[in-house]
Write a protein that holds these residues in place. Structure first.
Motif, mmCIF file in Angstrom:
data_model
loop_
_atom_site.group_PDB
_atom_site.id
_atom_site.type_symbol
_atom_site.label_atom_id
_atom_site.label_comp_id
_atom_site.label_asym_id
_atom_site.label_seq_id
_atom_site.Cartn_x
_atom_site.Cartn_y
_atom_site.Cartn_z
ATOM 1 N N ILE A 80 -6.193 3.917 0.360
ATOM 2 C CA ILE A 80 -6.408 2.565 0.893
ATOM 3 C C ILE A 80 -5.079 1.976 1.392
ATOM 4 N N GLN A 81 -4.040 2.148 0.583
ATOM 5 C CA GLN A 81 -2.719 1.612 0.928
ATOM 6 C C GLN A 81 -2.146 2.285 2.184
ATOM 7 N N LEU A 82 -2.271 3.617 2.253
ATOM 8 C CA LEU A 82 -1.733 4.330 3.430
ATOM 9 C C LEU A 82 -2.505 3.945 4.692
ATOM 10 N N LYS A 83 -3.810 3.712 4.551
ATOM 11 C CA LYS A 83 -4.603 3.304 5.718
ATOM 12 C C LYS A 83 -4.260 1.875 6.144
ATOM 13 N N ARG A 84 -3.927 1.029 5.166
ATOM 14 C CA ARG A 84 -3.478 -0.330 5.517
ATOM 15 C C ARG A 84 -2.214 -0.259 6.351
ATOM 16 N N ILE A 85 -1.340 0.689 6.007
ATOM 17 C CA ILE A 85 -0.056 0.800 6.710
ATOM 18 C C ILE A 85 -0.217 1.527 8.043
ATOM 19 N N PHE A 86 -0.878 2.697 8.008
ATOM 20 C CA PHE A 86 -0.877 3.569 9.190
ATOM 21 C C PHE A 86 -2.168 3.505 10.006
ATOM 22 N N ASN A 121 6.774 2.186 -11.505
ATOM 23 C CA ASN A 121 7.221 2.157 -10.094
ATOM 24 C C ASN A 121 6.728 3.386 -9.312
ATOM 25 N N ILE A 122 5.862 4.195 -9.906
ATOM 26 C CA ILE A 122 5.403 5.438 -9.257
ATOM 27 C C ILE A 122 4.813 5.173 -7.867
ATOM 28 N N GLU A 123 3.987 4.138 -7.755
ATOM 29 C CA GLU A 123 3.329 3.874 -6.469
ATOM 30 C C GLU A 123 4.360 3.481 -5.408
ATOM 31 N N SER A 137 -2.668 11.926 12.395
ATOM 32 C CA SER A 137 -1.733 12.058 11.267
ATOM 33 C C SER A 137 -2.490 12.459 10.004
ATOM 34 N N ILE A 138 -1.892 13.393 9.268
ATOM 35 C CA ILE A 138 -2.509 13.872 8.031
ATOM 36 C C ILE A 138 -1.486 13.730 6.910
ATOM 37 N N PHE A 139 -1.795 12.919 5.916
ATOM 38 C CA PHE A 139 -0.900 12.689 4.781
ATOM 39 C C PHE A 139 -1.380 13.563 3.631
ATOM 40 N N LEU A 165 6.767 6.761 3.692
ATOM 41 C CA LEU A 165 7.256 6.015 4.861
ATOM 42 C C LEU A 165 8.482 6.694 5.463
ATOM 43 N N GLN A 166 9.361 7.148 4.562
ATOM 44 C CA GLN A 166 10.585 7.815 5.017
ATOM 45 C C GLN A 166 10.268 9.107 5.775
ATOM 46 N N LEU A 167 9.375 9.929 5.174
ATOM 47 C CA LEU A 167 9.021 11.206 5.795
ATOM 48 C C LEU A 167 8.287 10.974 7.120
ATOM 49 N N ALA A 168 7.423 9.962 7.131
ATOM 50 C CA ALA A 168 6.672 9.642 8.354
ATOM 51 C C ALA A 168 7.659 9.306 9.487
#
Ligand SMILES: [Zn+2]
Length: 467
Positions: free
Chosen positions: A386-392, A438-440, A372-374, A448-451
């Protein structure tokens, strides 16, 4: 043992164990069509270098050439995508939109299928409408920049077309390497760094590497990334900075191959110490060594299935500055680009324009087999990777500075803390005010939605983890 030798042995063994038909079936499932192309984008005119407001004249020469490179990919079902990497500071929306619209018309490629990545080198040219007000240049320079920018658009549109010609069967491999020269520039003082024994984070030292090999096992191309500002150099010589040196080092080691660099979430990361060509070269070689370690590793092939997704999320700005505040800044001659910014804002207000209260921010995801490439727009701080890696999971790749570089993209933490990446940089980018806190949450929610839409799943181990 390299991947292909390993693969050949598996294919050879499976012929005896399963018979020939299974072997062919297996070989088909990881076979892609791939092609690479590149074009020299070093300005021939005396253009201004991008990224530093302190430069006071145009470029004087070339340390090494600047490139736009394209990797065109087609999976076993005919789904296509193209990754374009460039030695420029960042694509502003107008240039990116022009390129993507022309590619839709000419090659029927949608926004989801094109990644326009910029390395963020601070030794590349200023391009159209990109941070104009921070540079003390004349109208004559603007004309040259306009001409170069139109030429750049033409070059990239042609490059993408060329990349889809002459596609050949190939296999893809991916993994993350590691190198640690990035320093969190907000939380460490560069002037006292040599005496500092504990460096402060956060960081993400990953070196994502995508390798392309011909069916005979020979390396065709390598696309790799790192999250760190290419700001070793601030001179008057064109160069790709440390990513340029990394690509040169790999091309010297693997002659005839194409190497491409994409920037990660390095908005708050600097290569420190810096300012010497020898340091840019050193960091380039370190990065190249990390890439080579992955090249020499034994990896599984990526199944030949490409999924691409793209969306835009409306990010809000905080309340615009008052007219009194703008007038005060506009009258202060000691703060050059801030003064120009305030004057621009006042001009808009006086012309009856409303200052924008939001911005459509681009998000893109590719799934190459199980990689997967974000892909994010803007100058994104490390917290997002860091946050995306925590999730995915830690295996994902995260690109930033893609498709539209409209400003810094701070995390909620950095907005709270303020400073350059959380507040001051908005003026550099000519934006009316800071992003809302609330940007983050908005960006992560949209990712998350697109994924979900394109089938990039959160690993089961992460679903119930409080990591
Ligand atoms: Zn930057």
């Amino acid at each position: 043992m390299n991947q292909i030798n390993f693969k050949r042995i598996i294919v050879f063994l499976s012929f005896f164990v399963f018979g020939g038909s299974q072997t062919i079936c297996h070989a088909q499932s990881d076979l892609w069509q791939v092609s690479v192309a590149q074009v020299d984008i070093t300005p021939t005119d005396s253009l201004w270098l991008a990224g530093y407001a302190s430069r006071d004249h145009a470029a004087e020469g070339t340390l090494h050439k600047l490139w736009a490179k394209a990797l065109a990919i087609e999976d076993a079902s005919g789904n296509r995508g193209v990754l374009v990497t460039t030695d420029i500071l960042g694509f502003p929306k107008n240039i990116s939109d022009n390129i993507r619209e022309r590619c839709k018309e000419k090659y029927q490629l949608t926004k989801s299928q094109i990644i326009l990545s910029s390395s963020h080198t601070h030794s590349g040219p200023v391009i159209r409408e990109s941070l104009y007000h921070i540079y003390p240049f004349s109208n004559n320079q603007i004309e040259k920049i306009e001409n170069y920018s139109s030429q750049l658009e033409n070059y990239i549109v042609t490059l993408i077309g060329k990349a889809f010609d002459n596609m050949i069967p190939a296999q893809l491999f991916s993994d993350n390497g590691v190198v640690r020269f990035q320093i969190n520039r907000r939380n460490n003082n560069s002037s006292t760094l040599s005496a500092q024994t504990d460096l402060n984070g956060p960081n993400d030292f990953a070196v994502p590497v995508l390798q392309v090999r011909k069916t005979n096992g020979n390396l065709l191309a390598t696309a790799f990334g790192y999250a760190c500002h290419p700001t070793v150099l601030n001179s008057y010589q064109w160069s790709g900075d440390y990513p340029g040196f990394a690509q040169l080092a790999l091309e010297e080691k693997y002659p005839g191959t194409t190497t491409m660099f994409f920037q990660g979430c390095g908005a708050d990361q600097n290569p420190l110490p810096r300012r010497l060509v020898s340091l840019a070269k050193q960091y380039g070689q370190e990065l190249a060594a990390a890439v080579e370690r992955v090249i020499l590793d034994t990896l599984d092939t990526l199944p030949s299935e490409l999924r691409t997704g793209y969306s835009e999320v409306e990010l809000s700005f905080s309340s615009p500055p008052s007219i009194e505040m703008l007038e005060k800044v506009a009258s202060d001659t000691t703060i050059s680009y801030q003064q120009k910014w305030a004057k621009q804002m006042l001009e808009k207000i006086n012309n009856g324009e409303t200052l924008p209260n939001s911005y459509l921010y681009p998000i893109q995801i590719w799934k190459l087999g199980n990689q997967s490439i974000f892909v994010l727009g803007g100058e994104v701080v490390i917290d997002y990777a860091i946050q995306l890696k925590r999730i995915f999971g830690q295996d994902i790749f995260v690109m930033s500075y893609c498709n539209d570089v409209m400003g810094y993209i701070p995390s909620a933490r950095i907005i709270r803390e303020g400073g350059y990446e959380g507040a001051g940089a908005q003026i550099v980018y000519g934006l009316p005010s800071t992003w809302k806190p609330n940007i983050e949450a908005q960006i992560i929610h949209s990712v998350l939605q697109l994924a979900k839409e394109i089938g990039v799943k959160i690993p089961e181990s992460k679903l119930f983890s409080n990591d």
